[in-house]
Design a protein around this motif. Structure first.
Motif, short mmCIF file in Angstrom:
data_model
loop_
_atom_site.label_atom_id
_atom_site.label_comp_id
_atom_site.label_asym_id
_atom_site.label_seq_id
_atom_site.Cartn_x
_atom_site.Cartn_y
_atom_site.Cartn_z
N LEU A 15 0.91 -1.07 0.06
CA LEU A 15 0.08 -0.04 0.12
C LEU A 15 0.86 1.23 -0.04
CD1 LEU A 15 -3.02 1.02 0.29
CD2 LEU A 15 -2.27 1.20 2.59
N LEU A 16 2.09 0.54 1.00
CA LEU A 16 2.58 1.81 1.20
C LEU A 16 3.87 2.08 0.01
CD1 LEU A 16 2.73 2.08 5.18
CD2 LEU A 16 1.37 3.31 3.44
N LEU A 17 4.53 1.29 -0.02
CA LEU A 17 5.08 1.26 -1.34
C LEU A 17 4.66 0.96 -2.42
CD1 LEU A 17 8.19 2.19 -1.99
CD2 LEU A 17 8.80 -0.27 -1.88
N ALA A 21 6.53 2.11 -7.76
CA ALA A 21 7.71 2.43 -6.80
C ALA A 21 8.40 0.94 -6.58
CB ALA A 21 7.51 3.17 -5.37
N ALA A 22 7.54 -0.02 -6.22
CA ALA A 22 8.11 -1.39 -6.11
C ALA A 22 8.71 -2.11 -7.34
CB ALA A 22 6.89 -2.40 -5.42
N SER A 23 8.14 -1.49 -8.44
CA SER A 23 8.69 -1.92 -9.74
C SER A 23 10.26 -1.47 -9.89
CB SER A 23 7.83 -1.79 -11.13
OG SER A 23 6.58 -2.21 -10.81
N ALA A 48 9.07 0.85 6.77
CA ALA A 48 9.90 1.27 7.72
C ALA A 48 10.29 2.68 7.15
CB ALA A 48 11.22 0.35 7.65
N LEU A 49 10.58 2.97 5.92
CA LEU A 49 10.77 4.33 5.27
C LEU A 49 9.81 5.23 5.89
CD1 LEU A 49 12.48 3.47 2.03
CD2 LEU A 49 13.70 4.27 4.04
N THR A 50 8.46 4.88 5.88
CA THR A 50 7.29 5.76 6.31
C THR A 50 7.71 6.09 7.67
OG1 THR A 50 5.96 4.52 4.47
CG2 THR A 50 4.88 6.00 6.41
N LEU A 51 7.96 5.26 8.49
CA LEU A 51 8.11 5.61 9.89
C LEU A 51 9.43 6.73 10.05
CD1 LEU A 51 8.18 2.22 11.75
CD2 LEU A 51 6.56 4.15 12.00
N LEU A 68 8.23 6.96 -2.10
CA LEU A 68 7.21 6.27 -1.35
C LEU A 68 6.01 6.26 -2.30
CD1 LEU A 68 7.93 6.67 2.27
CD2 LEU A 68 8.06 4.69 1.12
N ASN A 69 5.86 7.35 -3.16
CA ASN A 69 4.69 7.71 -4.05
C ASN A 69 3.63 8.39 -3.30
OD1 ASN A 69 3.92 7.67 -6.79
ND2 ASN A 69 2.98 5.61 -6.67
#
Length: 389
Positions: A15-17, A21-23, A48-51, A68-69
Motif C-alpha cells: 500500500l505503502l510502497l 515504486a516497487a517496480s 520502515a521508510l514511512t516511519l 514512497l509515491n
C-alpha cells in the motif's frame, strides 16, 4: 553526525510502497543481483521508510514522499491510511486462510528520547513501540533486537544485526519492520507428482531441481509485449496470490525485468484469463540480505543519508542525525503446500489466452523467472529465481 539505522526484515514459506515504486526498486536490485536469487518485501521497506518519513522535514521529507509515491504531504492522513491497512491485515483469517503478520518497533539509545508528538503518532497509527536500549552493552542490545526479529519472523531470520553494528556514542536509533507470511495454495500440488528435473540456469548450465506438477484451472496468459508467459496461483481463502512470470527465452530474465520497471503488476494480472493448464513449478528457497542505502540514493533519497538530513521531528534534543544503513533481509520457501516468507510509462498488453485452444496449454517453469506475492493493492514480496535451492 550521529548514526541512525533502519532495519527491515521479513519471512516467506511474503500500500505503502505502491506498485510503481516497487517496480522501480525491483528493477534496480534485479540488475545488481542478476546472478543471485532475489527476494524483497516492498511492503516491509515502505513501512520502515514511512516511519522515518514521519520524523523528517524539509527536503528529506520531500525525497521520501516522492520515493514512497505518496500523493499528499499530509503526514497525519498518511498515518491514518496505514492504520486502516494494518487493521485489515489483523482481521482473523479463515481456518485455511494465510497467516500475515506485520510488526514495527523503534529501538532507541537510552541516552536520548523521542519527540512526544512523534512517539504518539507512530505508536497510535503504526503500532510502533519505542524501546530504549543501552547500546554500550553491544552484545546484550544486539541480542534483544535479534530476539524481537526472531519472534516476528518465526525464527526464519535469526540475526538482523551484529554487536559490531552498535555504538553507544553514535548509534541513536534503529527502526525495524517485520512481515511474516505463510499461505496454503488454493489448489495444492501432490507431493507424489513431484519429479526430478533439470533447471536451465542459462543456455549452457543446468541444475537439478524438484519440479512440482499440476493440471488445473489457473489465471494464465501470453504477454507479447513482455515476451513472456504468466500464471497466477491463488492462496486459499484469500485475495493474495503468487504471480509467476516466465520469459520465453532461457536468457530473457534481464530483458523482462527491464520492461517490468514500466508495468504495474495489476495490469499483468488483468490480462490473464482463467483456463485449464498443465503447470510445472520448481520447489525453491531464497534467502537475501542487502543494505539499501546506495540503492535508495540512486532512486532519489539522498538527504536522508547526508549531513543535511532533517530528522528533527523525531528526537527531543537537537541532535544532528542521519541514516547510516537500511538493512533488508528476507526469506522465501515455496513447496507443494504453499509458500512461507518473511522480511523484515505503461506497457499495454493483450493476452493471447483469450483465444480458444484445441489443447491444454503447458507452462513449464524450467529457467529463471520473476515472482510476485500480492493482492490487488499491495506488493508484499517480489523477486527472481535464477537457480532454485
Amino acid at each position: 553526525m550521529d548514526r541512525f539505522n533502519i532495519a527491515l526484515c521479513g519471512t516467506l514459506l511474503l500500500l505503502l510502497l505502491q506498485s510503481t515504486a516497487a517496480s522501480k526498486l525491483f528493477e534496480v536490485l534485479s540488475e545488481k543481483y542478476a546472478t543471485e536469487n532475489l527476494v524483497i518485501s516492498p511492503f516491509s521497506i515502505g513501512s520502515a521508510l514511512t516511519l522515518a518519513y514521519m520524523g523528517s522535514g524539509g527536503q528529506t521529507a520531500e525525497e521520501l514522499r516522492l520515493a514512497l509515491n505518496f500523493k499528499t504531504s499530509d503526514k497525519l492522513r498518511t498515518a491514518m491510511q496505514y492504520e486502516n491497512f494494518l487493521r485489515t491485515l489483523k482481521q482473523p483469517a479463515a481456518n485455511d486462510g494465510p497467516t500475515l503478520m506485520v510488526a514495527n518497533r523503534i529501538f532507541t539509545n537510552h541516552r536520548i528520547s523521542l519527540q512526544p508528538s512523534f512517539n504518539h503518532l507512530v505508536g497510535t497509527y503504526f503500532d510502533a513501540q519505542a524501546q530504549p536500549l543501552n547500546f554500550g552493552d553491544k552484545v546484550a542490545a544486539a541480542e534483544q533486537i535479534n530476539n524481537w526479529v526472531r519472534q516476528q519472523t518465526a525464527h526464519k531470520i535469526d540475526e538482523m544485526i551484529s554487536a559490531e553494528d552498535l555504538d553507544e556514542e553514535n548509534t541513536i536509533a534503529l527502526i525495524l519492520n517485520a512481515i511474516y507470511f505463510k499461505g496454503k495454495w488454493s489448489k495444492s500440488f501432490k507431493a507424489s507428482n513431484t519429479i526430478a528435473k533439470d533447471f536451465k540456469v542459462n543456455a549452457h548450465e543446468t541444475a537439478p531441481i524438484s519440479m512440482m506438477k499440476k493440471t488445473s484451472e489457473f489465471k494464465f496468459g501470453y504477454l507479447n509485449e513482455l515476451d513472456a508467459t504468466a500464471v497466477e496461483l491463488p492462496y486459499a481463502s484469500s485475495n493474495i496470490n503468487m504471480l509467476v512470470i516466465l520469459p520465453n527465452q532461457v536468457n530473457g530474465l534481464r530483458t523482462l525485468e527491464q520492461k517490468l520497471a514500466f508495468v504495474d503488476w495489476s495490469t499483468i494480472s488483468s490480462n490473464l484469463h482463467s483456463q485449464q493448464i498443465k503447470l510445472e513449478l520448481p520447489k525453491f528457497k531464497a534467502t537475501f540480505s542487502t543494505d539499501l542505502a546506495k540503492i535508495l540514493q540512486q532512486l532519489g533519497v539522498r538527504h536522508l543519508f547526508s549531513d543535511a538530513a532533517d530528522l528533527g521531528a523525531m528526537f527531543s534534543s537537537s541532535l544532528a542525525v542521519k541514516v547510516d544503513k537500511v538493512t533488508h533481509k528476507a526469506f522465501l520457501e515455496v513447496n507443494e503446500e504453499g509458500a512461507e516468507a518473511t522480511a523484515a510509462t505503461s506497457v499495454h498488453m493483450v493476452a493471447k489466452s483469450a483465444m480458444a485452444y484445441t489443447h491444454v496449454p503447458e507452462l513449464i517453469v524450467d529457467h529463471p523467472f520473476v515472482f510476485v506475492i500480492r493482492d490487488e493493492r499491495t506488493v508484499f514480496f517480489v523477486g527472481h529465481v535464477v537457480k532454485p535451492e
